[in-house]
Design an enzyme around this catalytic site. Structure first.
Site, PDB file in Angstrom:
ATOM      1  N   MET A 166       0.836  -1.200   0.000  1.00 16.30           N
ATOM      2  CA  MET A 166       0.000   0.000   0.000  1.00 16.30           C
ATOM      3  C   MET A 166       0.874   1.255   0.000  1.00 16.30           C
ATOM      4  O   MET A 166       0.575   2.245  -0.670  1.00 16.30           O
ATOM      5  CB  MET A 166      -0.931   0.017   1.219  1.00 16.30           C
ATOM      6  CG  MET A 166      -1.752  -1.253   1.406  1.00 16.30           C
ATOM      7  SD  MET A 166      -2.782  -1.698   0.001  1.00 16.30           S
ATOM      8  CE  MET A 166      -1.858  -3.062  -0.700  1.00 16.30           C
ATOM      9  N   ASP A 167       1.973   1.205   0.753  1.00 17.95           N
ATOM     10  CA  ASP A 167       2.937   2.306   0.724  1.00 17.95           C
ATOM     11  C   ASP A 167       3.538   2.446  -0.672  1.00 17.95           C
ATOM     12  O   ASP A 167       3.708   3.553  -1.189  1.00 17.95           O
ATOM     13  CB  ASP A 167       4.062   2.041   1.730  1.00 17.95           C
ATOM     14  CG  ASP A 167       3.698   2.453   3.147  1.00 17.95           C
ATOM     15  OD1 ASP A 167       2.503   2.627   3.408  1.00 17.95           O
ATOM     16  OD2 ASP A 167       4.603   2.576   3.977  1.00 17.95           O
ATOM     17  N   VAL A 168       3.887   1.311  -1.280  1.00 17.25           N
ATOM     18  CA  VAL A 168       4.496   1.342  -2.609  1.00 17.25           C
ATOM     19  C   VAL A 168       3.521   1.911  -3.630  1.00 17.25           C
ATOM     20  O   VAL A 168       3.889   2.736  -4.478  1.00 17.25           O
ATOM     21  CB  VAL A 168       4.951  -0.071  -3.014  1.00 17.25           C
ATOM     22  CG1 VAL A 168       5.432  -0.103  -4.460  1.00 17.25           C
ATOM     23  CG2 VAL A 168       6.064  -0.557  -2.085  1.00 17.25           C
TER      24      VAL A 168
END
Length: 394
Positions: A166-168
């Site tokens: 999700m960060d990526v």
């Protein structure tokens, strides 16, 4: 254009720093502003059980922080905010991941910084949008966006993915948005506030699973590595040595697979002749494929499948991955006195030569140089700031 850009990174952990590293790879000057009250980015201390780095650069920190300069600046102080505002005058992009409302207390919000520099692009990563104060953490977003209910074996619990995807995803969204912002700025001369949320990035990443639900009401269930719309696709099959994954997306590819396995008649059976039929009879398909696949050597099987244009690959460990020339070409080695053997991380492969970048910075390593060279502070001014706890000089 990028080479002349200055980026101020007011972000920590993974999503924001990944964006900063991306611009460093493109040639921008990236100043990573770190908080003295936390001794810098928390990931500096996120080490593996057996990891003993010689300084404050953990392997996790190194994954998204090379090519930057570290400036330790306490934005909770009035003088720290003054330093930030002076830096912003000649800055092109700010990357921040403050919770909504927090940046205002630090004088680091978009309105304040863009009033100083109207051409500034302010990229803001939040968990749930600029109006929701909840902190955003990848694992929670994976749970709340539906990914965990779909991930894992059918008889197992909801499972988090082993990478903070999700960060990526959010980082990629912000990279794209900021590049578009730079392009628009060349035409208008104006900057912009560019918000990205982890939740929206996650929901957008649901792709076909989202449209399956929205258009048919189908609620995805955990099914291991299998694909809800295609078969055989994604499932790992045992061979005589190494497991392989098939990604058969067309009926022609399935017929070729059956030929390679010496079972051409399978492709003519009504229950396997089309993708829709194979999805409907997935278990029978697996029962038919597994015994024949288990007799094959993975290397010989994959060579035969590749020659016939059937997508397939071996299930690799990371040592296997980085022995592949394609992956090995993406390894960036940067060394320094503390790491004479080098610091190794992955560089984006833009098709050209690997960028020549400095190693990930030690905490506060560049504070003094940035104050002196970018803002014209003399030694006595810098010493006073340090004495008053406004900055830390490495």
């Amino acid at each position: 254009m990028i080479e002349s850009c200055t980026v101020l990174e007011l972000a920590s952990v993974l999503a924001g720093p990944s964006v900063g590293q991306f611009f460093a790879e493109l040639g921008a000057t990236v100043l990573k502003v770190e908080n003295p009250r936390t001794q810098g980015d928390v990931t500096r201390r996120w080490t593996l059980p057996h990891e003993t780095p010689p300084d404050d650069r953990s392997a996790y920190f190194c994954c998204c922080n090379y090519g930057k300069q570290s400036v330790a600046l306490d934005l909770s102080t009035e003088r720290g905010q003054d330093v930030l505002h002076r830096l912003v005058v000649d800055t092109d992009i700010v990357i921040a991941n403050y919770r909504p409302g927090r940046a205002e207390a630090l004088g680091a919000d978009a309105d304040t910084l863009r009033s100083i520099n109207p051409a500034l692009l302010y990229g803001h990563i939040t968990g749930y949008g600029p109006d929701n104060p909840r902190p955003g953490y990848d694992a929670v977003i994976q749970a709340e966006s539906g990914f965990m209910t779909m991930n894992g074996s059918a008889d197992g619990p909801p499972t988090k993915m082993p990478v903070a995807l999700m960060d990526v995803l959010a980082a990629h969204h912000l990279k794209e948005a900021l590049l578009v912002g730079l392009l628009r700025r060349t035409q208008s001369g104006r900057g912009a506030y560019v918000p990205v949320s982890l939740m929206q990035a996650a929901v957008s990443g649901l792709a076909n699973q989202a449209t399956n639900y929205l258009n048919t009401g189908h609620v995805p269930q955990r099914m291991g590595s299998a694909h809800p719309n295609i078969a055989p696709y994604g499932t790992a099959y045992a061979t005589a040595d190494t497991p392989v994954v098939l990604a058969v997306g067309t009926d022609r590819q399935f017929a070729a697979l059956c030929d390679v396995l010496g079972r051409p008649a399978l492709a003519q059976e009504e229950r396997f002749a089309t993708n829709a039929a194979r999805v409907q009879h997935r278990e029978a398909l697996n029962e038919a494929l597994r015994p024949r696949l288990a007799e094959q050597s993975a290397d010989a099987l994959l060579e035969a499948l590749h020659q016939r244009g059937v997508p397939a690959g071996a299930v690799r460990t990371l040592p296997d991955v980085f022995s592949d020339p394609h992956a090995a070409a993406m390894i960036l080695d940067t060394g320094d006195a503390a790491h004479p053997a080098g610091l190794r991380q992955i560089a984006s492969d833009s098709g050209g030569e690997a960028p020549v970048l400095r190693p990930p910075p030690e905490y506060a390593a560049d504070t003094q140089a940035v104050l002196r060279e970018r803002l014209g502070y003399d030694e006595s001014q810098i010493a006073k700031l340090e004495t008053n706890g406004v900055v830390v000089c490495g």
